[in-house]
Design a protein around this motif. Sequence first.
Motif, PDB file in Angstrom:
ATOM      1  N   GLU A 171       0.717  -1.338   0.142  1.00 24.10           N
ATOM      2  CA  GLU A 171       0.331   0.168  -0.152  1.00 24.10           C
ATOM      3  C   GLU A 171       0.883   1.241   0.176  1.00 24.10           C
ATOM      4  O   GLU A 171       0.559   2.265  -0.757  1.00 24.10           O
ATOM      5  N   TYR A 185      -5.122   8.028  -4.305  1.00 23.58           N
ATOM      6  CA  TYR A 185      -4.719   6.661  -3.853  1.00 23.58           C
ATOM      7  C   TYR A 185      -5.577   5.485  -4.444  1.00 23.58           C
ATOM      8  O   TYR A 185      -5.128   4.710  -5.088  1.00 23.58           O
ATOM      9  N   ASP A 186      -7.041   5.693  -4.189  1.00 21.63           N
ATOM     10  CA  ASP A 186      -7.902   4.760  -4.631  1.00 21.63           C
ATOM     11  C   ASP A 186      -7.878   4.687  -6.201  1.00 21.63           C
ATOM     12  O   ASP A 186      -8.250   3.323  -6.747  1.00 21.63           O
ATOM     13  N   GLU A 190      -6.764   1.195  -7.874  1.00 18.92           N
ATOM     14  CA  GLU A 190      -7.554   0.491  -8.978  1.00 18.92           C
ATOM     15  C   GLU A 190      -6.963   0.030 -10.338  1.00 18.92           C
ATOM     16  O   GLU A 190      -7.257  -1.048 -10.841  1.00 18.92           O
TER      17      GLU A 190
END
Length: 352
Positions: A171, A185-186, A190
């Motif tokens: 992460e 970040y998301d 993805e």
Amino acid sequence: MDRKNYYELLGLPFDGSLEGRAKAGRTDMLDKMIDSALTVWRDKLISDKARATDKAKILKIEEQLAKEADLRRAMFGREGTSPEGMVEAAIRKWNSRLESQKAGGAAAGDPAKRAQIDAELALEAGIRAVMLDKKSRRSEAADMIEKCCGKLSQLLDIQTYGQSELPDVTEVQVKNVAQRLGLPYDKAAEVYESKGIKVIKPRKAADLKKSFLDDATFENLQKLFEKLHNDKWIKGTPYENAAKADDLYSLACLLDGGREKEVSVYRKKPTKTLKDIMDKFSVRLASDSGSRSYAAILRDLVSIGASRVFDSEEDRERYAHSVKRKSLASSFRCCGRRPLILKRTETLPRTA
């Protein structure tokens, strides 16, 4: 002039990050309320200025507007959290620079230069209309993010070309990439996951203090069992076998009429069944008219068993961990070493 020119004019990045940068600051409810109030205050002053005809009143309004940066710095420690605040700060800086050039230097005695500066200052209304349009900014940000995600996707295709097994990433690695590319970040995560690359999240550390029965209760139980073993009055009584118990499972077994070799069966019994045994003998021992010490010891043991151990699955598990830890501690003392896992102050990563 197009939108990109306006961004360049104000010295702001034309990369869709204006909305994202605002989100990087504090976003607690109080900040939002303060920012909203300042925005309403500023908009009202701008509206009053547009309607005003008296020069003195216009000057007074401009003085108030000039205080916005100081107000935001006092409340936030910076220009503000909203994209609007950042745009306003950039416009003020741009306006101040041009006014300074117009008032002094070569432009002071150069009508052509002054006219050029006035023409640029006249763009302010258009700049505000474009730059303060939230819908357009968000659309720009979405377009920029989509393009950036596309480039990241292509980069991952190149990096993983010909690999039979795709490497995992942490992460933290994804966050670093997202930060460098100006991506949320998301969105970056993805893209990695769409390529079949697993993003490993950090394992949470478990507080071992929450995994064991509290020290005071467990130590009290151990002392009570020791007293029970040494009690001379229990011999010849219906509770004589209970003196052989060394934990609450064996106590439940021996009180319930079981034999020592059946203790393992009681360790597997439902928590409710074990609690019922403790409750039953708690009532029986409470009505026992005998004043011998063993009766008081047994009353304390079954009371703790019913209220602190077999009252829930969680407490039963904590007690089981405490018993196991005691057994391990004894074993390692014989070896002359005590591993860190047995120290209550240590934390271990969760396995699930």
